[in-house]
Design an enzyme around this catalytic site. Structure first.
Site, PDB file in Angstrom:
ATOM      1  CG  PHE A   1       1.160 -61.641  30.600  1.00  0.00           C
ATOM      2  CD1 PHE A   1      -0.075 -61.694  29.853  1.00  0.00           C
ATOM      3  CD2 PHE A   1       1.618 -62.426  31.735  1.00  0.00           C
ATOM      4  CE1 PHE A   1      -0.722 -63.043  30.224  1.00  0.00           C
ATOM      5  CE2 PHE A   1       0.565 -63.445  32.135  1.00  0.00           C
ATOM      6  CZ  PHE A   1      -0.463 -63.935  31.437  1.00  0.00           C
ATOM      7  CG  ASP A   2       3.544 -60.336  36.510  1.00  0.00           C
ATOM      8  OD1 ASP A   2       2.816 -59.997  37.173  1.00  0.00           O
ATOM      9  OD2 ASP A   2       4.866 -60.790  37.091  1.00  0.00           O
ATOM     10  CE  LYS A   3      -0.900 -52.778  31.974  1.00  0.00           C
ATOM     11  NZ  LYS A   3      -0.068 -51.872  31.421  1.00  0.00           N
TER      12      LYS A   3
ATOM     13  CG  ASN B   1       7.714 -51.131  30.597  1.00  0.00           C
ATOM     14  OD1 ASN B   1       6.927 -50.234  30.626  1.00  0.00           O
ATOM     15  ND2 ASN B   1       8.095 -51.332  29.266  1.00  0.00           N
TER      16      ASN B   1
ATOM     17  CB  CYS C   1       2.791 -46.473  26.986  1.00  0.00           C
ATOM     18  SG  CYS C   1       0.895 -46.595  27.202  1.00  0.00           S
TER      19      CYS C   1
ATOM     20  CG  ASN D   1       4.766 -49.924  23.477  1.00  0.00           C
ATOM     21  OD1 ASN D   1       3.583 -50.551  23.447  1.00  0.00           O
ATOM     22  ND2 ASN D   1       5.224 -49.310  24.607  1.00  0.00           N
TER      23      ASN D   1
END
Ligand code: FMN
Length: 351
Positions: free
Chosen positions: A69-71, A144, A180, A242
């Protein structure tokens, strides 16, 4: 009717990533202003029964923001103002990346899901690291960490180390993302040897607390291998899960055919099952992620063994009140079932 119910049709009339960018821009504008204080007043649920200790962090409540969301670590403080108890920023890679071609994010409206194939677009470790070091956030911030696209698997440990060293100062805990689904070969990093090389390199570099985030698509024996490694290396936590490349047969939205990782409501049962599977096999805290929209969803994951939960897709569908609604709802559920605190309810459904 709450304010988000008014704004949502407008946002949902835009392509998903455009809406996300617009919301992000609004959040950046509000961060650090009296608007943020007003949001905190409205959305923060301050109650001792919600406090959780996990991976060395004192979390004011068990509801966090999931990675993606907040990369670029631009709004962690504003997210804390919405009442979240921690924020995981990223995925961050050593080099800046633009990700896959747009469109790459799709709502599955009828299913309350999202399919994304962003491809780890981010500003890169140097920029994100500086931004994080300058940020002031009053809840723990996780970072992350992901592999740079062009880096070969054999070189992944050094690539992760570079990123870790850049973000170390501003992060409170670190998450190795090997799950991912949107970068070629990325999930191969979940094999035991690759994971071990990455994790030990990060431990040597001083990364602590260190968690690993797993895919719901790993077959059980591979999850068991990964968890053996978590135990052997003394990692501090596991994040499950994930997004999935699987498409449950129940999906109705036409966007189910889009390539990428599915998140949101449709993955909730699967993610909760994996939380339980992991919690039964490790002694460290589990972070439960996948399809949490309501207090009942969060409670199910906590009872299945999660110490904390995270969400992303729920924020898109339910809006900025989601952390407050879940925290207030959790207090009611704890009271109903005779638990004194969230910590008392963790793992209540495990044998
Ligand atoms: C658009 C988008 C981008 C994401 N980016 C990342 C990422 O960079 N790293 C990561 O570990 N997870 C990423 N995720 C996965 C979420 O962190 C989370 O694990 C997943 O969406 C399931 O939770 P949810 O159902 O609450 O959305 C992303 C999810 C979405 C929808």
């Amino acid at each position: 009717m709450n304010a988000y119910q008014l704004v949502k049709p407008l946002l949902f009339s835009l392509p998903a990533e455009t809406a996300h960018d617009a919301v992000h821009a609004g959040m950046r504008t509000a961060q650090g202003t009296p608007i943020a204080d007003a949001l905190r007043e409205r959305y923060l649920v301050d109650d001792d029964r919600l406090r959780v200790e996990a991976f060395g962090q004192q979390l004011p409540n068990p509801v966090g923001v999931a990675a993606g969301f907040d990369k670029n670590a631009q709004v962690p403080s504003l997210l804390a103002s919405l009442g979240f108890g921690h924020v995981e920023v990223g995925g961050v890679t050593a080099d800046q990346q633009s990700g896959n071609a747009r469109p790459r994010m799709f709502r599955l409206r009828e299913d309350e899901g999202i399919v994304n194939r962003m491809g780890l677009n981010n500003h890169g470790a140097d920029v994100v690291g500086e931004r994080l070091a300058a940020a002031s956030v009053n809840v723990p911030v996780g970072v992350n960490l992901a592999k740079t696209e062009h880096v070969a698997i054999d070189d992944a440990p050094e690539d992760y180390r570079y990123t870790y060293e850049r973000v170390a100062e501003g992060g409170d805990f670190f998450v190795v993302n090997v799950s991912c689904p949107n970068s070629e070969g990325f999930r191969d990093l979940q094999n035991r040897d690759s994971m071990e090389a990455i994790l030990t390199t990060l431990q040597d570099a001083g990364a602590s607390p260190l968690l690993v985030k797993l895919s719901p698509d790993l077959p059980d024996p591979a999850v068991e291998d990964a968890l053996d490694l978590v135990n052997e290396l003394g990692l501090d936590g596991v994040i499950a899960t994930n997004t999935t490349t699987d498409r449950p047969a129940t999906l109705r939205s036409h966007n189910r055919a889009e390539e990428g990782g599915l998140s949101g409501k449709p993955i909730e049962p699967r993610a909760t099952k994996m939380v339980r599977f992991v919690a039964e096999r490790v002694d460290v805290p589990v972070v439960g992620v996948g399809g949490v929209f309501t207090a009942e969803d969060a409670y199910r994951k906590l009872r299945a063994g999660a110490h904390v939960i995270q969400l992303y897709t729920g924020l898109v569908y339910r809006g900025p009140a989601i952390a407050r609604d879940i925290n207030e709802g959790l207090l009611d559920l704890l009271e109903r079932d005779g638990f004194d605190s969230v910590e008392d309810a963790i793992g209540a459904d495990l044998d």
